[in-house]
Design a protein around this motif. Structure first.
Motif, PDB file in Angstrom:
ATOM      1  N   ASN A   1       0.822  -1.211   0.000  1.00 34.04           N
ATOM      2  CA  ASN A   1       0.000   0.000   0.000  1.00 34.04           C
ATOM      3  C   ASN A   1       0.850   1.253   0.000  1.00 34.04           C
ATOM      4  OD1 ASN A   1      -2.476  -1.337  -0.007  1.00 34.04           O
ATOM      5  ND2 ASN A   1      -2.512  -1.538   2.213  1.00 34.04           N
ATOM      6  N   SER A   2       1.947   1.242   0.773  1.00 32.35           N
ATOM      7  CA  SER A   2       2.840   2.404   0.777  1.00 32.35           C
ATOM      8  C   SER A   2       3.500   2.608  -0.584  1.00 32.35           C
ATOM      9  CB  SER A   2       3.904   2.225   1.864  1.00 32.35           C
ATOM     10  OG  SER A   2       4.695   1.073   1.595  1.00 32.35           O
ATOM     11  N   LEU A   3       3.830   1.503  -1.264  1.00 38.21           N
ATOM     12  CA  LEU A   3       4.413   1.612  -2.604  1.00 38.21           C
ATOM     13  C   LEU A   3       3.405   2.202  -3.584  1.00 38.21           C
ATOM     14  CD1 LEU A   3       6.688   1.016  -4.637  1.00 38.21           C
ATOM     15  CD2 LEU A   3       5.765  -1.290  -4.866  1.00 38.21           C
ATOM     16  N   ILE A   4       2.143   1.773  -3.489  1.00 37.56           N
ATOM     17  CA  ILE A   4       1.101   2.306  -4.373  1.00 37.56           C
ATOM     18  C   ILE A   4       0.887   3.792  -4.120  1.00 37.56           C
ATOM     19  CG2 ILE A   4      -1.357   2.159  -4.922  1.00 37.56           C
ATOM     20  CD1 ILE A   4      -1.195  -0.825  -4.347  1.00 37.56           C
ATOM     21  N   GLN A   5       0.863   4.198  -2.855  1.00 35.57           N
ATOM     22  CA  GLN A   5       0.675   5.606  -2.537  1.00 35.57           C
ATOM     23  C   GLN A   5       1.842   6.454  -3.030  1.00 35.57           C
ATOM     24  OE1 GLN A   5       0.023   5.800   1.661  1.00 35.57           O
ATOM     25  NE2 GLN A   5      -1.864   4.582   1.584  1.00 35.57           N
TER      26      GLN A   5
ATOM     27  N   PRO B   1     -16.278   0.040   0.917  1.00 35.16           N
ATOM     28  CA  PRO B   1     -15.185  -0.604   1.660  1.00 35.16           C
ATOM     29  C   PRO B   1     -14.682   0.285   2.782  1.00 35.16           C
ATOM     30  CG  PRO B   1     -14.421   0.150  -0.478  1.00 35.16           C
ATOM     31  CD  PRO B   1     -15.903   0.322  -0.478  1.00 35.16           C
ATOM     32  N   ILE B   2     -14.291  -0.349   3.877  1.00 30.00           N
ATOM     33  CA  ILE B   2     -13.788   0.398   5.034  1.00 30.00           C
ATOM     34  C   ILE B   2     -12.356   0.856   4.792  1.00 30.00           C
ATOM     35  CG2 ILE B   2     -13.220   0.200   7.483  1.00 30.00           C
ATOM     36  CD1 ILE B   2     -15.551  -1.717   7.778  1.00 30.00           C
ATOM     37  N   ASN B   3     -11.536  -0.025   4.297  1.00 28.66           N
ATOM     38  CA  ASN B   3     -10.130   0.299   4.058  1.00 28.66           C
ATOM     39  C   ASN B   3      -9.989   0.956   2.686  1.00 28.66           C
ATOM     40  OD1 ASN B   3      -7.359   0.453   4.073  1.00 28.66           O
ATOM     41  ND2 ASN B   3      -7.010  -1.720   3.727  1.00 28.66           N
ATOM     42  N   ASP B   4      -9.980   2.279   2.671  1.00 22.97           N
ATOM     43  CA  ASP B   4      -9.811   3.034   1.431  1.00 22.97           C
ATOM     44  C   ASP B   4      -8.661   4.032   1.570  1.00 22.97           C
ATOM     45  OD1 ASP B   4     -11.008   4.638   3.283  1.00 22.97           O
ATOM     46  OD2 ASP B   4     -12.275   5.704   1.846  1.00 22.97           O
ATOM     47  N   LEU B   5      -7.580   3.587   2.178  1.00 27.28           N
ATOM     48  CA  LEU B   5      -6.466   4.481   2.479  1.00 27.28           C
ATOM     49  C   LEU B   5      -5.490   4.626   1.320  1.00 27.28           C
ATOM     50  CD1 LEU B   5      -5.685   3.352   6.126  1.00 27.28           C
ATOM     51  CD2 LEU B   5      -6.803   5.446   5.388  1.00 27.28           C
ATOM     52  N   GLN B   6      -5.802   4.109   0.124  1.00 28.89           N
ATOM     53  CA  GLN B   6      -4.887   4.258  -0.995  1.00 28.89           C
ATOM     54  C   GLN B   6      -4.757   5.717  -1.413  1.00 28.89           C
ATOM     55  OE1 GLN B   6      -7.233   1.984  -0.869  1.00 28.89           O
ATOM     56  NE2 GLN B   6      -6.159   0.027  -0.951  1.00 28.89           N
TER      57      GLN B   6
ATOM     58  N   GLY C   1     -21.964  15.283  10.531  1.00 29.50           N
ATOM     59  CA  GLY C   1     -22.819  15.126   9.372  1.00 29.50           C
ATOM     60  C   GLY C   1     -22.612  13.844   8.600  1.00 29.50           C
ATOM     61  N   LEU C   2     -21.705  12.989   9.033  1.00 31.92           N
ATOM     62  CA  LEU C   2     -21.444  11.717   8.358  1.00 31.92           C
ATOM     63  C   LEU C   2     -22.113  10.598   9.142  1.00 31.92           C
ATOM     64  CD1 LEU C   2     -19.769  10.826   5.831  1.00 31.92           C
ATOM     65  CD2 LEU C   2     -18.000  10.099   7.423  1.00 31.92           C
ATOM     66  N   SER C   3     -22.904   9.791   8.464  1.00 35.12           N
ATOM     67  CA  SER C   3     -23.590   8.688   9.138  1.00 35.12           C
ATOM     68  C   SER C   3     -22.622   7.535   9.393  1.00 35.12           C
ATOM     69  CB  SER C   3     -24.768   8.201   8.286  1.00 35.12           C
ATOM     70  OG  SER C   3     -24.299   7.634   7.069  1.00 35.12           O
ATOM     71  N   TYR C   4     -23.032   6.652  10.305  1.00 37.55           N
ATOM     72  CA  TYR C   4     -22.169   5.533  10.672  1.00 37.55           C
ATOM     73  C   TYR C   4     -21.939   4.590   9.499  1.00 37.55           C
ATOM     74  CZ  TYR C   4     -22.361   6.705  15.656  1.00 37.55           C
ATOM     75  OH  TYR C   4     -22.218   7.332  16.867  1.00 37.55           O
ATOM     76  N   SER C   5     -22.925   4.462   8.627  1.00 40.17           N
ATOM     77  CA  SER C   5     -22.786   3.557   7.489  1.00 40.17           C
ATOM     78  C   SER C   5     -21.856   4.107   6.415  1.00 40.17           C
ATOM     79  CB  SER C   5     -24.159   3.277   6.875  1.00 40.17           C
ATOM     80  OG  SER C   5     -24.761   4.481   6.411  1.00 40.17           O
ATOM     81  N   GLU C   6     -21.495   5.383   6.493  1.00 40.68           N
ATOM     82  CA  GLU C   6     -20.628   6.007   5.497  1.00 40.68           C
ATOM     83  C   GLU C   6     -19.188   6.149   5.958  1.00 40.68           C
ATOM     84  OE1 GLU C   6     -23.795   9.003   3.330  1.00 40.68           O
ATOM     85  OE2 GLU C   6     -22.771   9.673   5.160  1.00 40.68           O
ATOM     86  N   VAL C   7     -18.906   5.779   7.182  1.00 40.51           N
ATOM     87  CA  VAL C   7     -17.559   5.990   7.732  1.00 40.51           C
ATOM     88  C   VAL C   7     -16.581   5.032   7.078  1.00 40.51           C
ATOM     89  CG1 VAL C   7     -16.155   5.976   9.822  1.00 40.51           C
ATOM     90  CG2 VAL C   7     -18.509   6.779   9.907  1.00 40.51           C
ATOM     91  N   THR C   8     -15.456   5.567   6.645  1.00 40.56           N
ATOM     92  CA  THR C   8     -14.340   4.772   6.125  1.00 40.56           C
ATOM     93  C   THR C   8     -13.068   5.158   6.871  1.00 40.56           C
ATOM     94  OG1 THR C   8     -13.862   6.390   4.388  1.00 40.56           O
ATOM     95  CG2 THR C   8     -15.405   4.610   3.848  1.00 40.56           C
ATOM     96  N   ALA C   9     -12.017   4.439   6.600  1.00 44.30           N
ATOM     97  CA  ALA C   9     -10.762   4.710   7.300  1.00 44.30           C
ATOM     98  C   ALA C   9     -10.202   6.080   6.951  1.00 44.30           C
ATOM     99  CB  ALA C   9      -9.748   3.613   6.969  1.00 44.30           C
TER     100      ALA C   9
END
Length: 465
Positions: A6-10, A53-58, A113-121
């Protein structure tokens, strides 16, 4: 490996590289994130298209994340999704926070203003102890600084706390409004442990309120009941905080149902905390039996990993790093690893015929044979005649120790050394050139070629002797 990928992609994305190779690496990283948990349930492709997806840290800058922050963001965002699935989510007023760094006192919080279902990393906002934004995240939303004052007071009073989860569902709010508080009438209430109570007016701006909170909370309490408001669960990790809030909420629901059925507190049977001591997995620092293997485990870690596997199976891609694999890794058979396939043989056997076991010391003999054959020395087989024995004796000697049995080596000093005597060299040269010319034109085949004349001089201009 997944974090390094992931660090290489970033790093490549920051340089502006959007090639097809980078896209393939991103697909590999997403596949590893979804398949990180060994499980027996397949991930439905339709579910992957229905949830965020929760993990969207790219898309985040690698320089803005401290050590371990990537996993912390994924954990806290996963807890938000769990509360949404359990039906404990609220539009405002409740926050789940996580301390990222003790040295700098930075915390993660959901934007307003962000709902719980919309939370990502990546959507979580990093703030300091005063509620000031340090890292905005991937959204343009602001942070409710007034709502963070309660969490700021909790973290300031308890430096050992890493995570705080705040709930005011109907069941928890009902128990917080009771004068009796949380009663020890169920197993879940005993698992919660000690409970502290504080009068909460909706804000923690005044210094007197912070001092009162610190006195009520104490140095070891992990569950705080806010009068007429709700409950707050604390933990040294996200797993422990969720473990506390889950059992506290279950205890509140049981108490509300019991009071409605019994008609009052006087008709309930209270458990003695000294006699009834429930076992908490990992509460003593080690999990396992007295005589079994000891594995270090935190409170609520096994339960939290089970919930993360459930989310991954549903396609949420939590990005959680599993410490306890589900599937048992069976050890390979020794013969499959150490004995090569060329040393084994296949034979047809009748059904029901028992197979003979391996010969003793067979593996050791094979190793000795392999070592002897791979030695750098060269051995030759030499036969010795014996007068007394009926058969000759055979031994193995090194090549340099073997003496030639017959004949004498002849040194070649002249190219025409093996030409028959009284032969005209000119005729030999003409014959050889004629044969070569016929071979070039494919006119005549001379049969098997001889190497006797290969070293004869090919100079045509040389005069005959």
């Amino acid at each position: 490996f997944r974090e390094e990928l992931n660090s290489l992609i970033q790093e490549q994305m920051t340089k502006g590289n959007n090639s097809s190779n980078l896209w393939a690496l991103r697909q590999i990283a997403e596949f590893m994130a979804s398949q990180g948990a060994p499980s027996a349930l397949p991930i439905s492709p339709s579910n992957l298209m229905m949830v965020t997806p929760i993990n969207d840290l790219q898309a985040m800058e690698p320089g803005g994340l401290v050590k371990g922050e990537r996993l912390m963001r994924c954990k806290l965002a996963s807890v938000y999704r769990l509360l949404d699935l359990y039906g404990w989510a609220h539009l405002s007023g409740t926050f789940l926070t996580l301390r990222v760094s003790k040295e700098q006192d930075h915390f993660l919080i959901i934007p307003e203003g962000l709902s719980y279902s919309e939370v990502t990393a990546s959507s979580l906002v990093k703030v300091n102890v005063l509620g000031e934004v340090v890292e905005r995240g991937s959204t343009a939303l602001q942070v409710d600084a007034a709502g963070f004052h309660l969490h700021s007071a909790l973290y300031s009073a308890r430096p050992d706390v890493r995570c705080a989860l705040h709930l005011h569902t109907p069941a928890t709010a009902a128990v917080s409004a009771m004068k009796c508080g949380l009663l020890p009438i169920s197993h879940e209430a005993l698992l919660v442990g000690g409970v502290a109570y504080v009068d909460y007016n909706g804000a923690m701006d005044e210094e007197e309120d912070r001092v009162e909170l610190q006195k009520s909370l104490g140095p070891t309490c992990k569950v705080l009941v806010l009068r007429n408001h709700g409950i707050v669960a604390l933990g040294e990790s996200v797993e422990e905080a969720f473990y506390r809030i889950y059992h506290a909420h279950a205890a509140c629901e049981i108490q509300v149902a019991a009071l409605c059925s019994a008609g009052g507190e006087q008709n309930l049977i209270l458990l003695d905390r000294d006699k009834q001591r429930p076992h908490q997995v990992g509460s003593v620092g080690w999990a396992g039996s007295t005589f079994g293997p000891l594995h270090k485990s935190r409170v609520g870690e096994h339960e939290f990993e089970a919930l993360m596997r459930t989310l991954d199976n549903l396609g949420y891609r939590t990005g959680y790093a599993y410490r306890h694999p589900v599937l048992l890794e069976r050890a390979k058979v020794r013969s499959e690893v150490e004995i090569p396939a060329t040393c084994t043989a296949f034979s047809f056997e009748a059904e029901g015929t028992p197979r003979p076991g391996p010969r003793p010391h067979a593996h050791k003999q094979q190793q000795e044979k392999t070592r002897w054959l791979n030695t750098p020395n060269t051995y030759l087989r030499v036969s010795h005649d014996q007068t007394s024995a009926a058969q000759p004796r055979t031994t193995w000697l090194k090549a340099e120790e073997v003496k030639p049995s017959s004949g004498t080596a002849i040194k070649i000093e002249n190219p025409n050394q093996f030409v028959p005597l009284f032969t005209n060299p000119k005729e030999v040269l003409e014959t050889r050139n004629k044969i070569r010319e016929q071979n070039r034109q494919d006119v005549k085949w001379a049969g098997p070629q001889s190497q006797v004349l290969a070293s004869v001089i090919t100079d045509k201009s040389r005069s005959p002797v």
